[in-house]
Design a protein around this motif. Structure first.
Motif, PDB file in Angstrom:
ATOM      1  N   UNK A 125       0.839  -1.203   0.000  1.00 43.18           N
ATOM      2  CA  UNK A 125       0.000   0.000   0.000  1.00 43.18           C
ATOM      3  C   UNK A 125       0.870   1.247   0.000  1.00 43.18           C
ATOM      4  N   UNK A 126       0.529   2.199  -0.866  1.00 43.17           N
ATOM      5  CA  UNK A 126       1.365   3.393  -1.002  1.00 43.17           C
ATOM      6  C   UNK A 126       0.741   4.642  -0.390  1.00 43.17           C
ATOM      7  N   UNK A 127      -0.512   4.568   0.058  1.00 45.91           N
ATOM      8  CA  UNK A 127      -1.178   5.744   0.619  1.00 45.91           C
ATOM      9  C   UNK A 127      -0.988   5.803   2.133  1.00 45.91           C
ATOM     10  N   UNK A 128      -1.125   7.061   2.656  1.00 48.32           N
ATOM     11  CA  UNK A 128      -1.076   7.313   4.104  1.00 48.32           C
ATOM     12  C   UNK A 128       0.106   6.548   4.701  1.00 48.32           C
ATOM     13  N   UNK A 129      -0.126   5.799   5.781  1.00 42.17           N
ATOM     14  CA  UNK A 129       0.926   4.954   6.352  1.00 42.17           C
ATOM     15  C   UNK A 129       0.423   3.513   6.406  1.00 42.17           C
ATOM     16  N   UNK A 130      -0.359   3.139   5.361  1.00 38.62           N
ATOM     17  CA  UNK A 130      -1.009   1.827   5.326  1.00 38.62           C
ATOM     18  C   UNK A 130      -0.024   0.674   5.311  1.00 38.62           C
ATOM     19  N   UNK A 131       1.182   0.914   4.821  1.00 38.13           N
ATOM     20  CA  UNK A 131       2.151  -0.180   4.747  1.00 38.13           C
ATOM     21  C   UNK A 131       2.436  -0.764   6.126  1.00 38.13           C
ATOM     22  N   UNK A 132       2.252   0.035   7.174  1.00 41.92           N
ATOM     23  CA  UNK A 132       2.487  -0.440   8.537  1.00 41.92           C
ATOM     24  C   UNK A 132       1.362  -1.335   9.032  1.00 41.92           C
ATOM     25  N   UNK A 133       0.319  -1.511   8.225  1.00 43.94           N
ATOM     26  CA  UNK A 133      -0.813  -2.362   8.619  1.00 43.94           C
ATOM     27  C   UNK A 133      -0.904  -3.620   7.771  1.00 43.94           C
ATOM     28  N   UNK A 134       0.029  -3.817   6.842  1.00 45.56           N
ATOM     29  CA  UNK A 134      -0.016  -5.002   5.985  1.00 45.56           C
ATOM     30  C   UNK A 134      -0.355  -4.628   4.564  1.00 45.56           C
ATOM     31  N   UNK A 135      -1.227  -5.422   3.926  1.00 44.40           N
ATOM     32  CA  UNK A 135      -1.621  -5.146   2.553  1.00 44.40           C
ATOM     33  C   UNK A 135      -0.554  -5.423   1.526  1.00 44.40           C
ATOM     34  N   UNK A 136       0.513  -6.140   1.918  1.00 43.95           N
ATOM     35  CA  UNK A 136       1.576  -6.442   0.971  1.00 43.95           C
ATOM     36  C   UNK A 136       1.556  -7.932   0.609  1.00 43.95           C
ATOM     37  N   UNK A 137       2.227  -8.263  -0.503  1.00 44.39           N
ATOM     38  CA  UNK A 137       2.306  -9.654  -0.946  1.00 44.39           C
ATOM     39  C   UNK A 137       3.392  -9.822  -1.982  1.00 44.39           C
ATOM     40  N   UNK A 177       8.504 -13.117   3.036  1.00 44.71           N
ATOM     41  CA  UNK A 177       8.250 -11.687   3.187  1.00 44.71           C
ATOM     42  C   UNK A 177       8.624 -11.321   4.616  1.00 44.71           C
ATOM     43  N   UNK A 178       9.810 -10.769   4.780  1.00 41.97           N
ATOM     44  CA  UNK A 178      10.332 -10.480   6.110  1.00 41.97           C
ATOM     45  C   UNK A 178      10.451  -8.976   6.308  1.00 41.97           C
ATOM     46  N   UNK A 179      10.322  -8.552   7.542  1.00 38.23           N
ATOM     47  CA  UNK A 179      10.479  -7.131   7.819  1.00 38.23           C
ATOM     48  C   UNK A 179      10.110  -6.790   9.246  1.00 38.23           C
ATOM     49  N   UNK A 180      10.483  -5.580   9.644  1.00 34.64           N
ATOM     50  CA  UNK A 180      10.184  -5.151  11.008  1.00 34.64           C
ATOM     51  C   UNK A 180       8.713  -4.762  11.134  1.00 34.64           C
ATOM     52  N   UNK A 181       8.275  -4.629  12.404  1.00 36.42           N
ATOM     53  CA  UNK A 181       6.850  -4.426  12.666  1.00 36.42           C
ATOM     54  C   UNK A 181       6.666  -3.688  13.982  1.00 36.42           C
ATOM     55  N   UNK A 182       5.622  -2.848  14.016  1.00 36.11           N
ATOM     56  CA  UNK A 182       5.238  -2.143  15.239  1.00 36.11           C
ATOM     57  C   UNK A 182       3.959  -2.752  15.817  1.00 36.11           C
ATOM     58  N   UNK A 183       3.879  -2.763  17.132  1.00 34.86           N
ATOM     59  CA  UNK A 183       2.647  -3.208  17.784  1.00 34.86           C
ATOM     60  C   UNK A 183       1.557  -2.144  17.719  1.00 34.86           C
ATOM     61  N   UNK A 184       1.923  -0.908  17.495  1.00 33.70           N
ATOM     62  CA  UNK A 184       0.943   0.174  17.393  1.00 33.70           C
ATOM     63  C   UNK A 184       0.215   0.104  16.056  1.00 33.70           C
ATOM     64  N   UNK A 185      -1.046   0.509  16.049  1.00 29.10           N
ATOM     65  CA  UNK A 185      -1.793   0.577  14.803  1.00 29.10           C
ATOM     66  C   UNK A 185      -1.179   1.626  13.875  1.00 29.10           C
ATOM     67  N   UNK A 186      -1.394   1.436  12.588  1.00 27.40           N
ATOM     68  CA  UNK A 186      -0.811   2.358  11.615  1.00 27.40           C
ATOM     69  C   UNK A 186      -1.331   3.783  11.791  1.00 27.40           C
ATOM     70  N   UNK A 187      -2.549   3.928  12.296  1.00 25.51           N
ATOM     71  CA  UNK A 187      -3.102   5.269  12.521  1.00 25.51           C
ATOM     72  C   UNK A 187      -2.337   6.003  13.615  1.00 25.51           C
ATOM     73  N   UNK A 188      -1.911   5.273  14.642  1.00 25.04           N
ATOM     74  CA  UNK A 188      -1.127   5.892  15.717  1.00 25.04           C
ATOM     75  C   UNK A 188       0.269   6.268  15.227  1.00 25.04           C
ATOM     76  N   UNK A 189       0.866   5.414  14.404  1.00 27.84           N
ATOM     77  CA  UNK A 189       2.186   5.723  13.853  1.00 27.84           C
ATOM     78  C   UNK A 189       2.115   6.948  12.950  1.00 27.84           C
ATOM     79  N   UNK A 190       1.082   7.004  12.141  1.00 36.24           N
ATOM     80  CA  UNK A 190       0.896   8.161  11.261  1.00 36.24           C
ATOM     81  C   UNK A 190       0.715   9.442  12.078  1.00 36.24           C
TER      82      UNK A 190
END
Length: 542
Positions: free
Chosen positions: A129-141, A165-178
């Motif tokens: 996902x390229x909009x907002x900060x959606x990439x922090x919530x998944x949506x990849x493949x 598909x490896x990568x780092x991750x936050x426990x916070x929701x993407x809305x909070x990170x944004x």
């Protein structure tokens, strides 16, 4: 009625793809995706994730060179959404690139059908996902592009093919990170690493003793380089981002943000279970995620600690990067050998030096390229350019570092179709950078510590460096590349560190052909979404 509409939609877009000069002889693959929110627990904490057809990560796209991919995306989120395709070159077709500077996002409750062709490409890639900060919530493949049957591949067919598909991750929701980024702060260290959407011990990969398997590894994270390894097994590198490589053997591989690698692994160990490990690089503390390599005749489970890997060693990573070379005799997407393209014998027509920085602007943390911190306009740049709406200034970012303070601007760099350019990424900061260029592969001719100077060209690899689309720049170092501008369009050049990208470390490259011919660039799609100042305008007649 809904099914009838989908059938009609598929027929219409099939027809449109034909009249848009996409080769009708190449096969079509159809995908119907529904994007929703859903509860996920990747690190044991409930989060709001972005699912595609109920899956996290999303469905894998398997294709063959020159396939046409018709991907209908229904956005059932409560906010606009857009997908981009990391590494797919979208030949003559930046209309399908899926970045906010090229496409309007899909409104909630509506759909958009991407019409892509994986023209003259092979290899391992991913979408996100390229909009907002959606990439922090998944949506990849993952995306795989196999060679056509008549094109020889420089290794025997593997017994199986796994995508990591490896990568780092936050426990916070993407809305909070944004919200943190919008408030003017950078993000803290991520909370952990994931392998295929799960933390440690979340996946098992079953193999048969004596057979060889292909593992494709993509770093889909937000902030961290990773090191990948399989306990007790060597990895033979065969491909990076669409290029066959010399088949060097490694015990572990550094995979930087946005990068993709393919390795062959032979199951030549005693029949047991073994750790598959991804760990963060250049971070304190070191983050780690594990999965299990399970021999089908295994006599025991994994035991003991996972094997260690490199942590903060930069020279180790630099030397490994320099060891990755192009396989000159292998054929990629076309029958001719890769080495028949002598990139080192082409005269460059322009040198572009790009330096990253981290200015504070108006009291908020921002990131910049040559002092310009990118801010999106009210209309995607590609649409504003097409409809001549203004706001597209191809000279709004310099070819060289300015040394001045940071400022906000919708930055676009103009470039001539068929130019052959030298680009130097300069990193004066003390963190590793990772850069991606949409629409292109490029040749990484050099990388080293210190300041780049014209004398640095004496050590360029002008014979067999790898061609790829994402490259790292080590702390207080530089990386140089050669790139032929043979793909007209509006292309995003960005940091793959997603907070830095979100806060301005990106710009657009406008590769322009004065001929304005369909031979050079496809026309605007009939189904193009229009927004901002382009709202209410017409795309083109059927």
């Amino acid at each position: 009625m809904k099914d009838n509409n989908r059938v009609l939609c598929s027929i219409i877009f099939l027809f449109l793809s034909v009249i848009s000069s996409i080769n009708a002889e190449d096969p079509y693959r159809f995908f119907d995706w529904v994007v929703t929110y859903g509860d996920i627990y990747p690190l044991g904490v409930k989060q709001q994730g972005i699912l595609i057809n109920g899956q996290f990560p999303g469905p894998q796209i398997d294709s063959v060179t020159n396939d046409n991919l018709i991907i209908n995306v229904l956005n059932n989120l409560t906010e606009p959404f857009l997908l981009s395709w990391n590494g797919l070159q979208q030949r003559r077709n930046s209309w399908q690139d899926g970045m906010p500077g090229t496409n309007c996002p899909i409104p909630p409750g509506q759909n958009f059908t991407y019409i892509l062709q994986v023209k003259d490409q092979i290899g391992s890639f991913f979408y996100f996902p390229s909009t907002a900060f959606h990439k922090a919530a998944g949506g990849y493949g993952g995306i795989t592009i196999a060679s056509r049957p008549r094109i020889p591949v420089p290794y025997p067919p593997p017994a199986g093919d796994f995508f990591i598909l490896a990568g780092d991750w936050y426990k916070s929701n993407h809305t909070d990170l944004k919200a943190t980024l919008d408030g003017g702060s950078n993000l803290p260290l991520p909370d952990g690493l994931l392998i295929n959407g799960r933390g440690s011990n979340g996946h098992t990969f079953t193999v048969e003793q004596g057979k060889t398997y292909r593992f494709r590894i993509s770093n889909v994270g937000l902030a961290s380089s990773i090191n990948f390894r399989i306990q007790g097994h060597k990895m033979k590198l065969i491909e990076i981002e669409g290029s066959h490589t010399l088949q060097n053997t490694y015990s572990s591989l550094d995979v930087h943000l946005g990068q993709s690698y393919s390795v062959l692994v032979t199951m030549d160990q005693p029949p047991n279970d073994y750790y598959i490990v991804a760990s963060s690089r250049f971070t304190t503390p070191v983050l780690m995620a594990t999965s299990t390599l399970h021999y089908s005749n295994s006599g025991g489970r994994v035991s003991g600690p996972p094997p260690g890997g490199p942590t903060i060693q930069i020279d180790w990573s630099l030397n490994q990067a320099r060891s990755i070379r192009w396989n000159l005799t292998a054929s990629a997407a076309r029958p001719n050998p890769q080495g028949s393209y002598h990139y080192g014998m082409i005269n460059t027509t322009r040198t572009i030096r790009l330096a990253n920085s981290a200015p504070v602007i108006n009291g908020k943390q921002r990131f910049a390229v040559n002092s310009v911190s990118f801010i999106p306009g009210d209309t995607p740049l590609k649409l504003a350019d097409y409809f001549n709406l203004g706001g597209v200034n191809p000279g709004s970012i310099s070819d060289n570092p300015t040394g001045g303070g940071g400022y906000l601007q919708t930055s676009v760099m103009g470039a001539d179709f068929r130019a052959f350019v030298e680009i130097i990424f300069e990193n004066p900061e003390d963190t590793v950078q990772s850069w991606h260029i949409d629409g292109y592969n490029f040749f990484v001719v050099g990388m080293d510590g210190g300041q780049w100077t014209p004398a640095s060209r004496l050590n360029y690899n002008l014979r067999d460096t790898a061609s790829r689309c994402t490259v790292q720049v080590y702390p207080k170092s530089w990386t140089a590349l050669y790139m032929g501008l043979d793909n007209v369009g509006m292309w995003n050049i960005r940091s793959e560190n997603w907070a830095r990208q979100y806060l301005g470390q990106q710009f657009y490259l406008r590769v322009f052909s004065p001929a304005r011919s369909w031979r050079d660039e496809y026309p605007i799609p009939k189904n193009a979404l229009l927004c901002g100042r382009a709202s209410g305008r017409k795309t083109r007649p059927l």
